[in-house]
Design an enzyme around this catalytic site. Sequence first.
Site, PDB file in Angstrom:
ATOM      1  CG  HIS A   9      95.721  26.841  -4.646  1.00  0.00           C
ATOM      2  ND1 HIS A   9      97.046  27.029  -4.311  1.00  0.00           N
ATOM      3  CD2 HIS A   9      95.340  27.972  -5.312  1.00  0.00           C
ATOM      4  CE1 HIS A   9      97.444  28.223  -4.746  1.00  0.00           C
ATOM      5  NE2 HIS A   9      96.421  28.810  -5.368  1.00  0.00           N
ATOM      6  CD  GLU A  10      92.092  28.496  -7.221  1.00  0.00           C
ATOM      7  OE1 GLU A  10      91.800  29.613  -6.730  1.00  0.00           O
ATOM      8  OE2 GLU A  10      93.122  28.315  -7.895  1.00  0.00           O
TER       9      GLU A  10
ATOM     10  CG  LEU B  12      95.658  24.009 -12.996  1.00  0.00           C
ATOM     11  CD1 LEU B  12      96.557  24.775 -13.952  1.00  0.00           C
ATOM     12  CD2 LEU B  12      96.489  23.347 -11.893  1.00  0.00           C
TER      13      LEU B  12
ATOM     14  CD1 TRP C  84     104.812  34.831  -4.860  1.00  0.00           C
ATOM     15  CD2 TRP C  84     103.791  32.870  -4.567  1.00  0.00           C
ATOM     16  NE1 TRP C  84     103.921  34.669  -5.890  1.00  0.00           N
ATOM     17  CE2 TRP C  84     103.284  33.473  -5.739  1.00  0.00           C
ATOM     18  CE3 TRP C  84     103.291  31.616  -4.194  1.00  0.00           C
ATOM     19  CZ2 TRP C  84     102.296  32.870  -6.523  1.00  0.00           C
ATOM     20  CZ3 TRP C  84     102.315  31.028  -4.983  1.00  0.00           C
ATOM     21  CH2 TRP C  84     101.829  31.639  -6.128  1.00  0.00           C
TER      22      TRP C  84
ATOM     23  CB  THR D  39     103.625  30.898   5.774  1.00  0.00           C
ATOM     24  OG1 THR D  39     103.326  32.297   5.676  1.00  0.00           O
ATOM     25  CG2 THR D  39     102.352  30.107   6.037  1.00  0.00           C
TER      26      THR D  39
ATOM     27  CG  ASP E 251     101.493  34.101   3.739  1.00  0.00           C
ATOM     28  OD1 ASP E 251     102.060  34.753   4.644  1.00  0.00           O
ATOM     29  OD2 ASP E 251     101.444  32.853   3.744  1.00  0.00           O
TER      30      ASP E 251
ATOM     31  CB  THR F 156      93.183  22.486  -8.662  1.00  0.00           C
ATOM     32  OG1 THR F 156      94.384  22.132  -9.360  1.00  0.00           O
ATOM     33  CG2 THR F 156      92.638  23.782  -9.241  1.00  0.00           C
TER      34      THR F 156
ATOM     35  CG  HIS G 152      98.991  32.672  -4.549  1.00  0.00           C
ATOM     36  ND1 HIS G 152      98.682  33.511  -5.605  1.00  0.00           N
ATOM     37  CD2 HIS G 152      98.268  31.535  -4.750  1.00  0.00           C
ATOM     38  CE1 HIS G 152      97.816  32.898  -6.405  1.00  0.00           C
ATOM     39  NE2 HIS G 152      97.542  31.700  -5.898  1.00  0.00           N
TER      40      HIS G 152
END
Length: 340
Positions: A248-249, A208, A260, A273, A268, A245, A258
């Site tokens: 996010h970037e 993406l 996780w 978080t 992260d 997208t 990210h």
Amino acid sequence: MKKLLFGALILGLVTACNRDNMPNQNEDTTNLENSSPSVVSKRNCPSEEMRKDAWQKDPSLMQKAAELETAAQKFANDVKFGKVLADGTVEIPVVVNVLYRTASENVSDARIAEQIDVLNSDFGGTNSDVSKIPTEFQPVKAGDVKVRFKLVNTVRKSTTKRSWDTNTYLSNKDMKRASTGGIDATNSKNYFNIWVVSGMKNLSGTILGYATFPESNGTWEDGVVIGLPFFGKTGTAAAFNLGRTTTHEVGHYLGLRHIWGDTNCGDDLIADTPTQTTYNTGVPTYPLYNTCYGVKRSVMFMNYMDYSDDITLYMFTAGQKTKMQSTVAPTGPRAGLRVL
């Protein structure tokens, strides 16, 4: 929420692998050209893998990334104790580089403006779906990240490339060099470059988008690349057509990992978080629980740095805000990104 063990986390930042996204090295790559972005089932962002590849090729980038993490932690502590204010809005000048093969791939000015609007609402905390943030996560929501984006130029170039594919796990960077058919970045130290291309794929499937991290500031490849179907709010990929997208970037571009931590129950480097086992996909239902290290936690699948569908992403945390503020602060690696 997480309690940071900074030395261990820096080691993890250097050595962690994205086990969940590792491709099958025996996978048949002959169908890369045939997969359709309209049926993409999950987000595929190889930014961390490309970062580690860059570190291997240039260890000084790894050292710089570690130094920036140390500086970001100091900045967060200074904000916490009132030694520095992180409430001044920074307006970042944006150059959009469009590579197109057909007239339909030549992204319209309206669609580009649409994507800039999405960035400004998501980073400004004025997105229409911010009201969906669960009560549990309200105390740590970022609100206004104090970063805005202003389009200053659009560069267009016709190409014969049908897709920017690669038969390796890492994505192709040809779109970033005029010598390889792409468009050279506009002064990446002072301008945020976005490349929009017809499509990208690797062994994990359709990409993406991907981004460089702050340690790459000012280099020829610095910026964000987005596949056309996922750019703006009129893209053709049903699950990823709200412009998230790019949000996010840009998070990566401003220093976020990210959520996780790119490994099972990873970190992260953001304290507020929740730790989670891996990425989420599709449209999860709240509450969703994971168990890491014997502790059951509610998962923040609506965070922009997860892999959920666009419709499910609608928040940054206060810790993520501070991290991004440290990146664009006068002493930060992206201090040069300010509209004059």
